[in-house]
Scaffold this active site. Sequence first.
Site, PDB file in Angstrom:
ATOM      1  N   ASP A 180       0.832  -1.198   0.000  1.00  0.00           N
ATOM      2  CA  ASP A 180       0.000   0.000   0.000  1.00  0.00           C
ATOM      3  C   ASP A 180       0.868   1.249   0.000  1.00  0.00           C
ATOM      4  O   ASP A 180       1.825   1.356   0.761  1.00  0.00           O
ATOM      5  CB  ASP A 180      -0.903  -0.001   1.233  1.00  0.00           C
ATOM      6  CG  ASP A 180      -2.055   0.963   1.076  1.00  0.00           C
ATOM      7  OD1 ASP A 180      -1.803   2.190   1.076  1.00  0.00           O
ATOM      8  OD2 ASP A 180      -3.200   0.503   0.970  1.00  0.00           O
ATOM      9  N   LYS A 223      -9.636  20.344  -3.676  1.00  0.00           N
ATOM     10  CA  LYS A 223      -8.369  19.859  -3.120  1.00  0.00           C
ATOM     11  C   LYS A 223      -8.619  19.261  -1.747  1.00  0.00           C
ATOM     12  O   LYS A 223      -9.614  19.558  -1.092  1.00  0.00           O
ATOM     13  CB  LYS A 223      -7.351  20.995  -3.017  1.00  0.00           C
ATOM     14  CG  LYS A 223      -7.694  22.069  -2.001  1.00  0.00           C
ATOM     15  CD  LYS A 223      -6.633  23.141  -1.993  1.00  0.00           C
ATOM     16  CE  LYS A 223      -6.949  24.217  -0.958  1.00  0.00           C
ATOM     17  NZ  LYS A 223      -6.880  23.709   0.411  1.00  0.00           N
ATOM     18  N   GLU A 266     -10.096   2.421  -7.275  1.00  0.00           N
ATOM     19  CA  GLU A 266     -11.513   2.184  -7.012  1.00  0.00           C
ATOM     20  C   GLU A 266     -12.375   3.436  -7.246  1.00  0.00           C
ATOM     21  O   GLU A 266     -13.023   3.955  -6.326  1.00  0.00           O
ATOM     22  CB  GLU A 266     -11.696   1.626  -5.596  1.00  0.00           C
ATOM     23  CG  GLU A 266     -10.955   0.298  -5.408  1.00  0.00           C
ATOM     24  CD  GLU A 266     -11.079  -0.301  -4.019  1.00  0.00           C
ATOM     25  OE1 GLU A 266     -11.733   0.317  -3.153  1.00  0.00           O
ATOM     26  OE2 GLU A 266     -10.525  -1.387  -3.792  1.00  0.00           O
ATOM     27  N   LYS A 268     -21.633  -1.372 -13.076  1.00  0.00           N
ATOM     28  CA  LYS A 268     -22.028  -0.379 -14.071  1.00  0.00           C
ATOM     29  C   LYS A 268     -20.846   0.494 -14.471  1.00  0.00           C
ATOM     30  O   LYS A 268     -20.714   0.877 -15.646  1.00  0.00           O
ATOM     31  CB  LYS A 268     -23.158   0.492 -13.514  1.00  0.00           C
ATOM     32  CG  LYS A 268     -24.493  -0.227 -13.389  1.00  0.00           C
ATOM     33  CD  LYS A 268     -25.575   0.711 -12.882  1.00  0.00           C
ATOM     34  CE  LYS A 268     -26.931   0.024 -12.841  1.00  0.00           C
ATOM     35  NZ  LYS A 268     -28.004   0.928 -12.334  1.00  0.00           N
ATOM     36  N   ARG A 315     -14.196  -6.509   9.585  1.00  0.00           N
ATOM     37  CA  ARG A 315     -14.690  -6.192  10.928  1.00  0.00           C
ATOM     38  C   ARG A 315     -15.669  -7.230  11.452  1.00  0.00           C
ATOM     39  O   ARG A 315     -15.858  -7.352  12.659  1.00  0.00           O
ATOM     40  CB  ARG A 315     -15.363  -4.813  10.918  1.00  0.00           C
ATOM     41  CG  ARG A 315     -14.441  -3.664  10.551  1.00  0.00           C
ATOM     42  CD  ARG A 315     -15.229  -2.390  10.287  1.00  0.00           C
ATOM     43  NE  ARG A 315     -16.136  -2.571   9.154  1.00  0.00           N
ATOM     44  CZ  ARG A 315     -16.982  -1.626   8.720  1.00  0.00           C
ATOM     45  NH1 ARG A 315     -17.029  -0.463   9.344  1.00  0.00           N
ATOM     46  NH2 ARG A 315     -17.764  -1.858   7.687  1.00  0.00           N
ATOM     47  N   GLU A 365      -5.790  -6.302  -7.028  1.00  0.00           N
ATOM     48  CA  GLU A 365      -5.789  -6.192  -5.563  1.00  0.00           C
ATOM     49  C   GLU A 365      -6.817  -7.165  -5.024  1.00  0.00           C
ATOM     50  O   GLU A 365      -7.998  -7.095  -5.375  1.00  0.00           O
ATOM     51  CB  GLU A 365      -6.131  -4.767  -5.108  1.00  0.00           C
ATOM     52  CG  GLU A 365      -6.104  -4.592  -3.595  1.00  0.00           C
ATOM     53  CD  GLU A 365      -6.555  -3.203  -3.142  1.00  0.00           C
ATOM     54  OE1 GLU A 365      -6.036  -2.213  -3.711  1.00  0.00           O
ATOM     55  OE2 GLU A 365      -7.423  -3.114  -2.264  1.00  0.00           O
ATOM     56  N   TYR A 387     -11.789  -7.080   3.172  1.00  0.00           N
ATOM     57  CA  TYR A 387     -11.406  -5.674   3.028  1.00  0.00           C
ATOM     58  C   TYR A 387     -11.328  -5.017   4.402  1.00  0.00           C
ATOM     59  O   TYR A 387     -11.739  -5.586   5.414  1.00  0.00           O
ATOM     60  CB  TYR A 387     -12.373  -4.936   2.102  1.00  0.00           C
ATOM     61  CG  TYR A 387     -13.826  -4.917   2.517  1.00  0.00           C
ATOM     62  CD1 TYR A 387     -14.313  -3.960   3.392  1.00  0.00           C
ATOM     63  CD2 TYR A 387     -14.727  -5.839   1.987  1.00  0.00           C
ATOM     64  CE1 TYR A 387     -15.658  -3.926   3.747  1.00  0.00           C
ATOM     65  CE2 TYR A 387     -16.066  -5.822   2.341  1.00  0.00           C
ATOM     66  CZ  TYR A 387     -16.526  -4.866   3.218  1.00  0.00           C
ATOM     67  OH  TYR A 387     -17.860  -4.843   3.573  1.00  0.00           O
ATOM     68  N   GLY A 388     -10.779  -3.813   4.426  1.00  0.00           N
ATOM     69  CA  GLY A 388     -10.582  -3.106   5.694  1.00  0.00           C
ATOM     70  C   GLY A 388      -9.343  -3.567   6.437  1.00  0.00           C
ATOM     71  O   GLY A 388      -9.278  -3.465   7.662  1.00  0.00           O
ATOM     72  N   GLY A 436      -0.841  -5.037   7.521  1.00  0.00           N
ATOM     73  CA  GLY A 436      -2.239  -5.412   7.558  1.00  0.00           C
ATOM     74  C   GLY A 436      -2.433  -6.824   8.078  1.00  0.00           C
ATOM     75  O   GLY A 436      -1.512  -7.639   8.108  1.00  0.00           O
ATOM     76  N   ASN A 437      -3.642  -7.109   8.493  1.00  0.00           N
ATOM     77  CA  ASN A 437      -3.963  -8.452   8.981  1.00  0.00           C
ATOM     78  C   ASN A 437      -3.823  -9.509   7.900  1.00  0.00           C
ATOM     79  O   ASN A 437      -3.638 -10.686   8.201  1.00  0.00           O
ATOM     80  CB  ASN A 437      -5.392  -8.473   9.525  1.00  0.00           C
ATOM     81  CG  ASN A 437      -5.534  -7.686  10.807  1.00  0.00           C
ATOM     82  OD1 ASN A 437      -4.903  -7.983  11.811  1.00  0.00           O
ATOM     83  ND2 ASN A 437      -6.361  -6.646  10.777  1.00  0.00           N
TER      84      ASN A 437
END
Length: 532
Positions: A66, A144, A216, A271, A298, A338, A343-344, A383-384
């Site tokens: 990341d 911005k 994304e 879409k 979570r 990815e 996620y998270g 990350g986990n």
Amino acid sequence: MFVRFVTVAGFTLWCVHVACGGFDQTVRKFSVHRDVESGDTFKVRVITNGSSGAVCSDDFMSFTIDSGIIRVKWKGFDFSSQKLQNLAAALSPANLRLGGTAADFLTFDPYSKKDDSASSPDITDKDDFFMLDAGLLWDAGFSKLHDSTNYTMTGKQWDSITTFAQKVGWDLMFDFNLFKWHRWQEGLWDPSNAELLLKYSAERNVSIPAFQLGNEPNSFKHNFNLSIAPETLAKDLQLLRDTLAKFPQYSQSSVFGPEVTSISRHVGARKYMDQFLKDGGNKVVDAASWHHYYLDGRTATVEQFMDPKVLDGMKTELQTALNLTGQSPPVLPLRLTETSSCYGGGAPGISDRFVAGFMWLDKLGLCAQAGVTAVFRQTFYRGNYALLSVDLDPNPDYYLSLLYKRLILGPVLNATFEPSISHLRVYAHCVRRDFYNYPQGAVVLYYLNLRDSNVTLTLDQFEGQSLDLFLLSPGDGAGPLSKLVKLNGQTLTMQGPELPPLNPSPHKGDISVSAQSFGFIVVPNAQVKVCS
């Protein structure tokens, strides 16, 4: 080949409960659902007189880091560590995607006076480790970000990752900041900062085979109250191509997009990709790229990591992606740039344990069958769901990834079994020959046993032949939640900076496979023509 199941009664698993907003350390027991769709004997056959038409390249399995780690000055990622270099080099050749949400807040400043060796910003260990983003606030004009959300990558920081990638044999894929744009030019992307990075890199002969723009975009409205239309993104990516054309070293580099996420579950993402391709995006990018996660980190449970219905969500995802790219010629290849379990940042106490391997191995098998050109694991570090712990120790998925890298290359084969059951999965490939010196025609099977019972595999196709077994199981009494992994009954541990040997176990006859486990079976003398 026949598969016979032997019931083992009373098997239980440990699991943890993951609550929204925190990790509940309470441990409870549960019994995994027993697959009762069929009897105890299952006929399984590898189709050896042809292939699926798909081929796995040597960089099919690739990795991400990341961009947000640059914000904390590569904290914990010690480029000089021989251990880290060995762990990364063992997974080469591979692509390394440097991108993600934080990529859209990055500015490259090679001449920044910031001290690259200074301590990291005042950020909690939890937020730093799991890369949890604080709220991102826009001003009233959405022109911005507030200064506190932007960050700079210096020339020295860029040199660190490019030198590391070259040393360990990884090719870079860099994700440029899409939030830099000319409001007075139809809101199109401003490539001036990208040109600065390309000029700096070209002068140092840095290889960058691939690029992306943004992360994304279908989620921008939800995350940042900002929208970039699919047709605008297609124009932006053409601007990126035009920019690369100014630099001979990068004029032939690949461009991937649109980087949407979870197209089978999110109508908006589906879409967005559809409209992007129809508005000319399919003529700008070299492959249609997207992201996929099974669950919310979570709320995910260990049961879900072994639930066939959850795993089968990847089949729906792939079919949706194939349908989208097949509508408008030219039909683009697919690239999963990815992906991980949840996620998270992943599920605490689950995504870095042995049980995560079921999702990872099944996804690799399905993507290979579907002809996906590359699968980028989120993430190599941080990350986990990382392959490495914060202390640079391999998590179980690292060893699974390493075996996959060493064994899988070339044509993808088909494997069938009757009657079909959802709790047993088998994939077949030609073998990568160079690492273990396998002869031409060798094949490899890899299996997932999701049942709470042992399995006996009988390979009648190759009766009497010598086999090489790479059977993976939990490394200690924690079972599926073990942070350790055994190969053929031996716990894998690093010896200082050196990786343990991952040697096969020679075998003949029926193969006993333990409950809730996975692994690889090589048939060196299969003499399959397509693998010659």
